[in-house]
Design an enzyme around this catalytic site. Structure first.
Site, mmCIF file in Angstrom:
data_model
loop_
_atom_site.group_PDB
_atom_site.id
_atom_site.type_symbol
_atom_site.label_atom_id
_atom_site.label_comp_id
_atom_site.label_asym_id
_atom_site.label_seq_id
_atom_site.Cartn_x
_atom_site.Cartn_y
_atom_site.Cartn_z
ATOM 1 N N ALA A 12 -0.532 24.870 -27.515
ATOM 2 C CA ALA A 12 0.110 24.492 -26.246
ATOM 3 C C ALA A 12 -0.573 23.301 -25.568
ATOM 4 O O ALA A 12 0.032 22.647 -24.723
ATOM 5 C CB ALA A 12 0.132 25.688 -25.306
ATOM 6 N N ALA A 13 -1.828 23.023 -25.942
ATOM 7 C CA ALA A 13 -2.518 21.891 -25.316
ATOM 8 C C ALA A 13 -2.264 20.585 -26.066
ATOM 9 O O ALA A 13 -2.711 19.519 -25.636
ATOM 10 C CB ALA A 13 -4.028 22.165 -25.265
ATOM 11 N N GLY A 14 -1.552 20.653 -27.185
ATOM 12 C CA GLY A 14 -1.321 19.447 -27.997
ATOM 13 C C GLY A 14 -0.188 18.596 -27.442
ATOM 14 O O GLY A 14 0.388 18.894 -26.385
ATOM 15 N N ARG A 92 -3.459 16.078 -40.716
ATOM 16 C CA ARG A 92 -3.989 15.575 -41.989
ATOM 17 C C ARG A 92 -5.208 14.711 -41.710
ATOM 18 O O ARG A 92 -5.109 13.701 -41.017
ATOM 19 C CB ARG A 92 -2.908 14.752 -42.678
ATOM 20 C CG ARG A 92 -3.189 14.486 -44.127
ATOM 21 C CD ARG A 92 -1.893 13.999 -44.748
ATOM 22 N NE ARG A 92 -2.066 13.689 -46.141
ATOM 23 C CZ ARG A 92 -1.069 13.684 -47.012
ATOM 24 N NH1 ARG A 92 0.139 13.965 -46.613
ATOM 25 N NH2 ARG A 92 -1.267 13.369 -48.267
ATOM 26 N N ASN A 105 -3.508 24.756 -43.656
ATOM 27 C CA ASN A 105 -2.561 25.301 -42.681
ATOM 28 C C ASN A 105 -2.063 26.686 -43.077
ATOM 29 O O ASN A 105 -1.771 27.508 -42.214
ATOM 30 C CB ASN A 105 -1.415 24.323 -42.446
ATOM 31 C CG ASN A 105 -1.826 23.272 -41.441
ATOM 32 O OD1 ASN A 105 -2.322 23.601 -40.373
ATOM 33 N ND2 ASN A 105 -1.685 22.012 -41.790
ATOM 34 N N ASN A 131 3.404 21.615 -39.413
ATOM 35 C CA ASN A 131 3.732 21.242 -40.801
ATOM 36 C C ASN A 131 2.716 21.734 -41.826
ATOM 37 O O ASN A 131 1.558 21.870 -41.483
ATOM 38 C CB ASN A 131 3.841 19.722 -40.880
ATOM 39 C CG ASN A 131 5.212 19.269 -40.442
ATOM 40 O OD1 ASN A 131 6.211 19.877 -40.790
ATOM 41 N ND2 ASN A 131 5.246 18.197 -39.649
ATOM 42 N N ASP A 159 15.422 16.795 -37.026
ATOM 43 C CA ASP A 159 16.113 15.967 -38.027
ATOM 44 C C ASP A 159 17.623 15.964 -37.759
ATOM 45 O O ASP A 159 18.281 14.930 -37.870
ATOM 46 C CB ASP A 159 15.814 16.512 -39.426
ATOM 47 C CG ASP A 159 14.318 16.706 -39.633
ATOM 48 O OD1 ASP A 159 13.602 15.701 -39.620
ATOM 49 O OD2 ASP A 159 13.868 17.863 -39.750
ATOM 50 N N ARG A 162 18.248 13.821 -34.808
ATOM 51 C CA ARG A 162 18.079 12.412 -35.199
ATOM 52 C C ARG A 162 19.331 11.912 -35.919
ATOM 53 O O ARG A 162 19.777 10.773 -35.704
ATOM 54 C CB ARG A 162 16.873 12.274 -36.140
ATOM 55 C CG ARG A 162 15.530 12.348 -35.425
ATOM 56 C CD ARG A 162 14.394 12.513 -36.435
ATOM 57 N NE ARG A 162 13.088 12.389 -35.789
ATOM 58 C CZ ARG A 162 11.949 12.756 -36.356
ATOM 59 N NH1 ARG A 162 11.935 13.264 -37.582
ATOM 60 N NH2 ARG A 162 10.807 12.602 -35.711
ATOM 61 N N HIS A 187 11.772 20.232 -44.140
ATOM 62 C CA HIS A 187 11.461 19.256 -43.092
ATOM 63 C C HIS A 187 10.429 18.281 -43.661
ATOM 64 O O HIS A 187 9.227 18.421 -43.467
ATOM 65 C CB HIS A 187 10.912 19.944 -41.841
ATOM 66 C CG HIS A 187 10.331 18.945 -40.874
ATOM 67 N ND1 HIS A 187 11.104 18.037 -40.191
ATOM 68 C CD2 HIS A 187 9.061 18.677 -40.509
ATOM 69 C CE1 HIS A 187 10.333 17.266 -39.450
ATOM 70 N NE2 HIS A 187 9.085 17.626 -39.627
HETATM 71 P P1 NAX Z 1 -1.598 17.902 -31.785
HETATM 72 O O1 NAX Z 1 -2.726 17.669 -32.732
HETATM 73 O O2 NAX Z 1 -1.437 17.030 -30.595
HETATM 74 O O3 NAX Z 1 -1.703 19.399 -31.227
HETATM 75 C C1 NAX Z 1 -1.982 20.485 -32.043
HETATM 76 C C2 NAX Z 1 -2.577 21.568 -31.158
HETATM 77 O O4 NAX Z 1 -2.687 22.734 -31.944
HETATM 78 C C3 NAX Z 1 -3.984 21.238 -30.648
HETATM 79 O O5 NAX Z 1 -4.044 21.448 -29.249
HETATM 80 C C4 NAX Z 1 -4.877 22.230 -31.412
HETATM 81 O O6 NAX Z 1 -5.987 22.651 -30.640
HETATM 82 C C5 NAX Z 1 -3.898 23.372 -31.651
HETATM 83 N N1 NAX Z 1 -4.227 24.266 -32.778
HETATM 84 C C6 NAX Z 1 -4.750 23.933 -33.991
HETATM 85 N N2 NAX Z 1 -4.936 25.053 -34.712
HETATM 86 C C7 NAX Z 1 -4.507 26.091 -33.961
HETATM 87 C C8 NAX Z 1 -4.471 27.497 -34.167
HETATM 88 N N3 NAX Z 1 -4.919 28.052 -35.303
HETATM 89 N N4 NAX Z 1 -3.984 28.285 -33.179
HETATM 90 C C9 NAX Z 1 -3.553 27.748 -32.016
HETATM 91 N N5 NAX Z 1 -3.587 26.418 -31.759
HETATM 92 C C10 NAX Z 1 -4.058 25.600 -32.723
HETATM 93 O O7 NAX Z 1 -0.278 17.925 -32.679
HETATM 94 P P2 NAX Z 1 1.250 17.771 -32.236
HETATM 95 O O8 NAX Z 1 1.620 16.329 -32.184
HETATM 96 O O9 NAX Z 1 1.506 18.628 -31.058
HETATM 97 O O10 NAX Z 1 1.969 18.357 -33.560
HETATM 98 C C11 NAX Z 1 1.803 19.705 -33.928
HETATM 99 C C12 NAX Z 1 2.439 19.988 -35.285
HETATM 100 O O11 NAX Z 1 3.848 19.761 -35.248
HETATM 101 C C13 NAX Z 1 1.912 19.134 -36.433
HETATM 102 O O12 NAX Z 1 1.700 19.978 -37.566
HETATM 103 C C14 NAX Z 1 3.057 18.179 -36.703
HETATM 104 O O13 NAX Z 1 3.048 17.706 -38.037
HETATM 105 C C15 NAX Z 1 4.238 19.089 -36.442
HETATM 106 N N6 NAX Z 1 5.554 18.463 -36.219
HETATM 107 C C16 NAX Z 1 6.643 19.102 -36.719
HETATM 108 C C17 NAX Z 1 7.931 18.640 -36.488
HETATM 109 C C18 NAX Z 1 9.131 19.378 -37.007
HETATM 110 O O14 NAX Z 1 10.240 18.856 -36.814
HETATM 111 N N7 NAX Z 1 9.031 20.529 -37.664
HETATM 112 C C19 NAX Z 1 8.161 17.374 -35.756
HETATM 113 C C20 NAX Z 1 7.027 16.971 -34.893
HETATM 114 C C21 NAX Z 1 5.659 17.213 -35.484
HETATM 115 O O15 NAX Z 1 5.354 16.178 -36.363
#
Ligand code: NAX
Length: 327
Positions: A12-14, A92, A105, A131, A159, A162, A187
């Site tokens: 949620a902080a991401g 990554r 992951n 992902n 997607d 988009r 995806h």
């Molecule tokens: P961020 O790196 O900004 O945020 C990820 C957050 O997850 C961080 O706050 C981190 O502390 C937290 N986190 C990591 N491991 C965790 C765990 N075990 N439990 C709880 N929290 C955890 O990434 P963000 O840009 O928000 O993207 C998040 C994910 O979405 C990535 O894997 C990205 O590839 C994926 N996406 C998927 C999409 C889709 O359509 N399915 C599109 C958007 C995005 O690319």
């Protein structure tokens, strides 16, 4: 007033989380008469940051927001939750192979699948965004033997949206007039955005665009849109991803409009020749909190080959994490 639904958001902080939580709290996901309790699940290193998000939620004074729970403990984060949105994932890193990313992951999603199995509402609806989303959803579902696998889905709605955006732009049409677009498969860049059944303002799509345009321009552009955003913004899609999460959960919970469908990655039941159990994106309609695959669509040879190619990638991903598929 309805009783509040509990919504857990991991990561949620991401970037995506920050674009999402305020929209859920404002009623965009479940409607203006549905209160929510947000449960923000993070890792210990991001707890300070998520507390800041919690403070900002408080400062918005959303009438529909009945409580906010912030935790790094999955048992607390998923307790009695009605909706689980799994965004948090490892990005990554430098020198990391795709295989390493999948394996790293996979560990997160097997732990979270078990915690959902043990603590969430028996009717929980799960959306995996982190992902590789389809394979992470497969892992989470496999680690939740007491729940129905159909409760686990992955996101291809971005997607799908988009694809609609590209069509609206190309044909100078209104988004609301574009119906029956499908994104099949994974995806990833092997996804198959498919418009043979699409209608725009009641006309067959190929009255307005050529099949060559679809194959040579539209499909590759949608497949690579994520990379295009990163190139332009220097950051990956966040607001549009959050918007697609709102759409996915909204439609699953409240239904899709008559005469249209949406794309959701769901456990395959073998429809359209796809291996049963793979989390694969299909055209679906939703009603009363449940989804059904749209059946009977005709697929030409080119389409069948695209459906198979994206299935092949999912089979390869599944082979990498085969030992984590519990239950
Ligand atoms: P961020 O790196 O900004 O945020 C990820 C957050 O997850 C961080 O706050 C981190 O502390 C937290 N986190 C990591 N491991 C965790 C765990 N075990 N439990 C709880 N929290 C955890 O990434 P963000 O840009 O928000 O993207 C998040 C994910 O979405 C990535 O894997 C990205 O590839 C994926 N996406 C998927 C999409 C889709 O359509 N399915 C599109 C958007 C995005 O690319």
């Amino acid at each position: 007033m309805k009783s509040a639904v509990k919504v857990t958001i991991t990561g949620a902080a991401g970037n995506i989380g920050y674009a999402l939580v305020f929209r859920i709290a404002s009623g965009a996901m479940f409607g203006p008469d549905q209160p929510v309790i947000l449960k923000l699940l993070e890792i210990p290193q991001s707890m300070s940051s998520v507390k800041g998000v919690g403070m900002e939620l408080e400062d918005c004074a959303f009438p529909l927001l009945h409580d906010v729970v912030m935790t790094d403990n999955p048992a607390i984060g998923f307790r009695d939750t009605d909706y689980a949105i799994l965004i948090g994932a490892k990005p990554r890193g430098k020198g990391m192979e795709r295989k390493d990313l999948i394996t790293e992951n996979a560990k997160i999603f097997s732990v979270q699948g078990k915690a959902i199995n043990d603590h969430a509402s028996r009717d929980v609806k799960v959306l995996v965004v982190g992902n590789p989303a389809n394979t992470n959803a497969l892992i989470a579902a496999s680690n939740a033997p007491d729940l129905d696998k159909r409760q686990f889905t992955a996101m291809t709605r971005l997607d799908h949206n988009r694809a609609i955006g590209q069509l609206a732009n190309k044909t100078n049409s209104l988004v609301a007039d574009i119906k029956r677009v499908t994104v099949w498969g994974n995806h990833s860049s092997t996804q198959f955005p498919h418009i043979d059944n699409c209608e725009i303002a009641g006309k067959p799509v190929y009255d307005l665009v050529s099949q060559d345009w679809a194959i040579d321009h539209f499909i590759p552009r949608v497949q690579r849109r994520g990379a295009e955003i990163i190139e332009a913004r220097g950051l990956s899609s966040a607001a549009s991803a959050a918007d697609a999460i709102v759409d996915h959960m909204h439609d699953w919970a409240l239904g899709t409009p008559d005469g249209d469908w949406v794309s959701m990655a769901i456990p395959s039941d073998g429809s359209y020749g796809i291996e049963e159990g793979l989390v694969y994106s299909y055209p679906v309609t939703c009603k009363d909190g449940s989804y059904e695959i749209v059946q009977g669509l005709e697929l030409d040879e080119f389409s069948v080959s695209r459906l198979k190619a994206t299935q092949q990638e999912l089979l390869e991903e599944r082979a990498i994490i085969a030992d984590l598929l519990g239950g």
